[in-house]
Design a protein around this motif. Structure first.
Motif, PDB file in Angstrom:
ATOM      1  N   VAL A  63       0.829  -1.204   0.000  1.00 52.32           N
ATOM      2  CA  VAL A  63       0.000   0.000   0.000  1.00 52.32           C
ATOM      3  C   VAL A  63       0.864   1.254   0.000  1.00 52.32           C
ATOM      4  CG1 VAL A  63      -1.634   1.343   1.378  1.00 52.32           C
ATOM      5  CG2 VAL A  63      -2.007  -1.097   1.041  1.00 52.32           C
ATOM      6  N   ALA A  64       1.977   1.242   0.742  1.00 58.26           N
ATOM      7  CA  ALA A  64       2.846   2.411   0.820  1.00 58.26           C
ATOM      8  C   ALA A  64       3.468   2.754  -0.528  1.00 58.26           C
ATOM      9  CB  ALA A  64       3.946   2.177   1.853  1.00 58.26           C
ATOM     10  N   VAL A  65       3.772   1.758  -1.323  1.00 59.92           N
ATOM     11  CA  VAL A  65       4.413   1.980  -2.616  1.00 59.92           C
ATOM     12  C   VAL A  65       3.392   2.336  -3.690  1.00 59.92           C
ATOM     13  CG1 VAL A  65       5.752   0.818  -4.422  1.00 59.92           C
ATOM     14  CG2 VAL A  65       6.365   0.525  -2.037  1.00 59.92           C
ATOM     15  N   SER A  66       2.122   2.008  -3.479  1.00 58.52           N
ATOM     16  CA  SER A  66       1.121   2.166  -4.535  1.00 58.52           C
ATOM     17  C   SER A  66       0.981   3.596  -5.037  1.00 58.52           C
ATOM     18  CB  SER A  66      -0.232   1.638  -4.068  1.00 58.52           C
ATOM     19  OG  SER A  66      -0.723   2.440  -3.024  1.00 58.52           O
ATOM     20  N   GLY A  67       1.204   4.585  -4.202  1.00 63.26           N
ATOM     21  CA  GLY A  67       1.045   5.961  -4.657  1.00 63.26           C
ATOM     22  C   GLY A  67       2.267   6.506  -5.355  1.00 63.26           C
TER      23      GLY A  67
END
Length: 146
Positions: A63-67
């Motif tokens: 989730v942290a890398v998704s943006g």
């Protein structure tokens, strides 16, 4: 939602179930039986704790890398994390099997006590599920006098 169950609460509830179960087995049966319940419970709780941490870590990192990344980079990261998670699961599975083999083969535990200890997480989930249903029914029927 207030009063919602989370993973940390489940771990603590399972630990309490294990302590009560192993103490009860030691008092009602023998110290060997209590040890057997404790050994099975510790094995399953360590497995639960490690699995839970791994799932939380994978979810948080993906989730942290998704943006910050492109769709291709996100897919690559998800695949790497998936493989790592599967490998860790396989190692945990092997470790658990070896531990059970040693405990049973060398008669370090009472088999019924070990099975009782291994059931700690199941018993905890059942008790918490029943508590949720009862709380729901009480809240739903509160104020009714049928």
């Amino acid at each position: 939602m207030k009063g919602e169950f989370n993973f940390s609460m489940i771990r603590y509830a399972a630990l309490i179930v294990l302590l009560v179960g192993s103490t009860g087995a030691a008092l009602a049966g023998s110290l060997f039986l209590g040890w057997s319940v404790l050994a099975g419970g510790v094995l399953v709780l360590v497995n639960l704790w490690v699995s839970g941490r791994a799932v939380e870590q994978v979810a948080t990192e993906v989730v942290a890398v998704s943006g910050d990344s492109s769709a291709e980079q996100q897919k690559e990261l998800a695949m790497r994390k998936k493989r790592g998670f599967q490998f860790a699961f396989l190692l945990r599975f092997i470790f658990t099997g070896v531990a059970l083999f040693v405990l049973i083969k060398w008669r370090l535990v009472n088999i019924l006590g070990l099975i009782s200890g291994l059931s700690t997480v199941f018993v905890t989930f059942m008790a918490l599920s029943i508590a949720v249903v009862v709380r729901y029914l009480i809240q739903k029927n509160q104020g009714r006098r049928d």
